[in-house]
Design a protein around this motif. Sequence first.
Motif, short mmCIF file in Angstrom:
data_model
loop_
_atom_site.label_atom_id
_atom_site.label_comp_id
_atom_site.label_asym_id
_atom_site.label_seq_id
_atom_site.Cartn_x
_atom_site.Cartn_y
_atom_site.Cartn_z
N PRO A 10 4.09 -10.66 2.00
CA PRO A 10 3.78 -8.92 2.10
C PRO A 10 2.64 -8.80 1.80
O PRO A 10 2.07 -8.99 0.68
N LEU A 11 2.03 -7.53 2.55
CA LEU A 11 0.72 -7.03 2.09
C LEU A 11 0.96 -5.83 1.11
O LEU A 11 1.63 -4.96 1.46
N GLU A 12 0.10 -5.90 0.21
CA GLU A 12 0.08 -4.71 -0.73
C GLU A 12 -1.16 -3.71 -0.01
O GLU A 12 -2.15 -4.11 0.00
N LEU A 13 -0.56 -2.54 0.50
CA LEU A 13 -1.48 -1.88 1.25
C LEU A 13 -2.45 -0.70 0.32
O LEU A 13 -1.86 -0.63 -0.72
N SER A 14 -3.60 -0.83 0.88
CA SER A 14 -4.36 0.07 0.02
C SER A 14 -5.36 1.24 0.89
O SER A 14 -5.50 0.64 2.13
N LEU A 15 -5.60 2.14 0.41
CA LEU A 15 -6.49 3.16 1.13
C LEU A 15 -8.17 2.68 1.13
O LEU A 15 -8.80 3.14 1.85
N LYS A 16 -8.39 1.86 0.03
CA LYS A 16 -9.74 1.36 -0.18
C LYS A 16 -10.06 0.48 0.61
O LYS A 16 -9.34 -0.46 1.12
N LYS A 17 -11.50 0.59 1.15
CA LYS A 17 -11.97 -0.63 1.98
C LYS A 17 -13.45 -0.53 1.91
O LYS A 17 -13.89 0.34 1.81
N TYR A 52 6.16 3.29 -3.57
CA TYR A 52 7.63 3.30 -3.18
C TYR A 52 7.92 3.34 -1.77
O TYR A 52 9.29 3.51 -1.34
N PHE A 53 7.01 2.85 -0.83
CA PHE A 53 7.21 2.53 0.53
C PHE A 53 7.39 1.24 1.01
O PHE A 53 6.53 0.44 0.42
N THR A 54 8.33 0.78 1.81
CA THR A 54 8.22 -0.49 2.22
C THR A 54 8.07 -0.24 3.82
O THR A 54 8.66 0.52 4.49
N PHE A 55 7.21 -1.21 4.40
CA PHE A 55 6.94 -1.25 5.68
C PHE A 55 7.71 -2.66 6.31
O PHE A 55 7.28 -3.87 5.91
N PHE A 56 8.48 -2.66 7.28
CA PHE A 56 9.21 -3.79 7.68
C PHE A 56 9.49 -3.79 9.26
O PHE A 56 9.08 -2.73 9.79
N LYS A 103 11.45 4.65 2.48
CA LYS A 103 11.12 5.03 1.12
C LYS A 103 12.32 4.67 -0.11
O LYS A 103 13.40 4.55 0.31
N GLU A 104 11.45 4.00 -0.98
CA GLU A 104 12.41 3.09 -2.01
C GLU A 104 12.80 3.71 -3.33
O GLU A 104 12.57 3.15 -4.32
N THR A 143 1.73 11.55 6.52
CA THR A 143 0.45 11.48 6.76
C THR A 143 -0.14 10.34 5.83
O THR A 143 -1.11 9.77 6.38
N LEU A 144 0.27 10.21 4.83
CA LEU A 144 -0.10 9.15 3.85
C LEU A 144 0.32 7.72 4.43
O LEU A 144 -0.57 6.71 4.63
N CYS A 145 1.41 7.78 5.24
CA CYS A 145 1.81 6.33 5.77
C CYS A 145 0.80 6.10 7.25
O CYS A 145 0.34 4.91 7.18
N LYS A 146 0.57 7.21 7.81
CA LYS A 146 -0.27 6.93 8.73
C LYS A 146 -1.75 6.22 8.54
O LYS A 146 -2.21 5.55 9.35
N LYS A 147 -2.18 7.04 7.39
CA LYS A 147 -3.24 6.65 6.87
C LYS A 147 -3.42 5.15 6.35
O LYS A 147 -4.55 4.51 6.54
#
Length: 95
Positions: free
Chosen positions: A88-95, A9-13, A30-31, A60-64
């Motif tokens: 737009p990029l779909e963000l993930s914490l996995k890599k 539910y977050f948008t980065f713009f 926050k959406e 903290t989540l957004c910074k990660k």
Amino acid sequence: MPRIAFYRYFTFFIVSFDTLKEPPHLHIAKERGKRTYSAKIWLRTLEFSDKGSLTKSELTLCKKLVEKNRAALLLLFEKAKRGEKFSPLELSLKK
């Protein structure tokens, strides 16, 4: 206001006129319910210049998310700044 990325539910713009005089950064909204401006994070330092209405755990989540995806976010920021098209990029914490 080009949407650079999203996660749940977050948008980065970006705000286009900000790119003229400020270093690379993203605004985070926050959406849930009504969309409102919430935070601003510098892409190079990962510091928040405005924490807005986000909770500590949301910050903290957004910074990660930004840290894990920083290279791609910087690339999209530059494309948006130049007016180039991108998805737009779909963000993930996995890599």
